[in-house]
Design an enzyme around this catalytic site. Structure first.
Site, short mmCIF file in Angstrom:
data_model
loop_
_atom_site.label_atom_id
_atom_site.label_comp_id
_atom_site.label_asym_id
_atom_site.label_seq_id
_atom_site.Cartn_x
_atom_site.Cartn_y
_atom_site.Cartn_z
N LEU A 123 -53.62 8.28 69.20
CA LEU A 123 -54.87 8.44 69.95
C LEU A 123 -54.62 9.01 71.34
O LEU A 123 -55.50 9.01 72.20
CB LEU A 123 -55.61 7.10 70.08
CG LEU A 123 -56.04 6.47 68.76
CD1 LEU A 123 -56.72 5.14 69.00
CD2 LEU A 123 -56.98 7.40 68.00
N ASP A 170 -54.70 17.53 73.11
CA ASP A 170 -54.94 16.17 73.58
C ASP A 170 -55.43 16.15 75.02
O ASP A 170 -56.38 15.45 75.37
CB ASP A 170 -53.66 15.32 73.48
CG ASP A 170 -53.11 15.30 72.06
OD1 ASP A 170 -53.84 15.71 71.15
OD2 ASP A 170 -51.96 14.88 71.88
N TYR A 220 -41.68 16.55 65.48
CA TYR A 220 -42.74 17.38 66.06
C TYR A 220 -42.15 18.68 66.61
O TYR A 220 -42.60 19.77 66.27
CB TYR A 220 -43.43 16.60 67.19
CG TYR A 220 -44.61 17.34 67.78
CD1 TYR A 220 -45.89 17.14 67.28
CD2 TYR A 220 -44.44 18.26 68.80
CE1 TYR A 220 -46.96 17.84 67.79
CE2 TYR A 220 -45.51 18.96 69.33
CZ TYR A 220 -46.77 18.74 68.82
OH TYR A 220 -47.84 19.44 69.33
C1 GLA Z 1 -49.85 15.73 69.11
C2 GLA Z 1 -49.76 16.82 70.17
C3 GLA Z 1 -50.93 17.80 70.06
C4 GLA Z 1 -51.09 18.30 68.63
C5 GLA Z 1 -51.06 17.13 67.64
C6 GLA Z 1 -51.05 17.61 66.22
O1 GLA Z 1 -50.95 14.90 69.34
O2 GLA Z 1 -49.76 16.27 71.47
O3 GLA Z 1 -50.76 18.87 70.94
O4 GLA Z 1 -50.13 19.26 68.31
O5 GLA Z 1 -49.94 16.30 67.83
O6 GLA Z 1 -52.22 18.27 65.94
#
Ligand code: GLA
Length: 388
Positions: A123, A170, A220
């Protein structure tokens, strides 16, 4: 329970001044994950849970930061900003560093903050913290930095002080969210549009797997570089291509052999997910929640099988949702490898649905997932009539 009165009294007691207070929300993402850093589309919304920040200038050159949830304090000198061992402090110090580098003379200040967004749940508590401090310092020091620059500073702080090469979704959602609306953002042009969220007899319920796998940050960054590898290969034949946003399925198919199955899947997921975001807002405008929900399931399937950022816990909850009456759609949300699923559920069956999710999950994994509703609220703002 976090509130500004408690926060202000903690501040007063610690630092002997009355602070200015700010709220920065966490975010949900209805659809469009791992598209933002590929110049694609996302559909997030700011929520009623987030970070509460109290701030005030001090007369020295020190920053004193106090995290209420951890009962920890970090003190640093403005002239020696560097990443700290206490990770929470990096989101704050990282933003100060960005401001300094951009030529803004941040002076000494004190900061007390608390959050009610579960950490590591997808979140974006970290983006909320970055946006809260960026917004607050901008106000307290009268910098008049435009919001879009604050958003970019917050994102860059995450890259440089937290080591996550995140996209802009985000921070954008936390800063720019609007009550009862989702925000469709074009992550290349940064053009955005608000879409009213009225799910009528349905509502959003989040279900927290209560896990965050250690792969989260490394996985990631690895996905991001796999997308770049794909772009570099396609670019050889289409020099105009700058990111996956410019790539078509046809271009991918032609380069399929050279890409190899893994990079091909990563890239084709991103192309499909972008299409899903664009289709999803058409469905929203037509109140077609059934098809909207189908896109959510399809998004999860792609994230799990092609992009491989899900985990057994998330897959279990989404699979369960897909066989539960009254659930129109469900998917993992955010970076993945744990965190929450987002579910579109019938209001009048909410209780039984949550019970079903919780007992089945408990049987399987031995933990009770936290299932809760969220409200869609405005982005980062000052509390009451305090300086904004
Ligand atoms: C994390 C990153 C975002 C986005 C999401 C996946 O929340 O902070 O920038 O890449 O993952 O959509």
């Amino acid at each position: 329970m976090v509130n500004f009165d408690t926060l202000s009294s903690i501040f007063l007691e610690r630092y002997q001044q009355t602070p200015f207070c700010y709220f920065a929300p966490g975010r949900i993402n209805l659809i469009g994950d791992h598209t933002d850093y590929n110049d694609g589309f996302v559909l997030p919304a700011a929520i009623d849970k987030g970070i509460y920040i109290a701030l005030q200038k001090n007369t020295g050159s020190r920053i004193r930061l106090y995290a209420v949830n951890y009962q920890e304090e970090v003190i640093v000198d403005l002239n020696e900003l560097k990443p700290q061992s206490k990770l929470w402090a990096n989101y704050l110090i990282g933003v100060v560093n960005e401001m300094q580098e951009a030529g803004y003379a941040v002076g000494g200040f004190d900061c007390v903050f608390a959050g009610d967004v579960p950490i590591g749940s997808g979140l974006s508590s970290s983006a909320a913290l970055e946006c809260g401090i960026a917004f607050g310092l901008n106000a307290v020091f009268d910098f008049h930095i435009p919001k879009i620059t604050l958003i970019k500073m917050a994102q860059s702080a995450e890259h440089r002080f937290a080591g996550v090469q995140c996209g802009i979704m985000d921070q954008f959602a936390s800063m720019m969210g609007k009550e009862d609306h989702a925000l469709r953002l074009d992550c290349r042009s940064l053009e955005y549009a608000y879409f009213p969220l009225d799910f009528k007899n349905y509502q959003i319920v989040l279900c927290n797997t209560m896990v965050k796998h250690s792969l989260a940050d490394s996985g990631y960054n690895e996905r991001r570089s796999q997308c770049e590898t794909g772009v570099a290969i396609v670019k050889k034949y289409h020099p105009e291509v700058r990111s996956l946003r410019d790539v078509t399925q046809e271009m991918l198919s032609k380069a399929k052999e050279e890409l190899g199955p893994l990079i091909y899947d990563r890239c084709s997921f991103v192309l499909e997910e972008n299409d899903r975001v664009l289709n999803s807002t058409d469905y929203l405008l037509k109140d077609d929640l059934i098809n909207f929900g189908k896109l959510m399931f399809a998004s999860h399937h792609g994230l799990s099988k092609k992009y491989e950022v899900s985990c057994p816990e998330l897959d279990f909850l989404v699979e369960l949702a897909s066989t539960t009456e009254g659930v129109l759609g469900a998917r993992m949300m955010g970076g993945g490898f744990g965190g929450c699923t987002i579910n579109l559920v019938a209001r009048d069956r909410k209780k039984e649905i949550i019970n079903r999710f919780q007992s089945a999950y408990e049987n399987e994994f031995g933990i009770t997932p936290d299932c809760f509703e969220v409200e869609i609220r405005n982005g980062t703002h000052a509390y009451k009539t305090h300086k904004s």
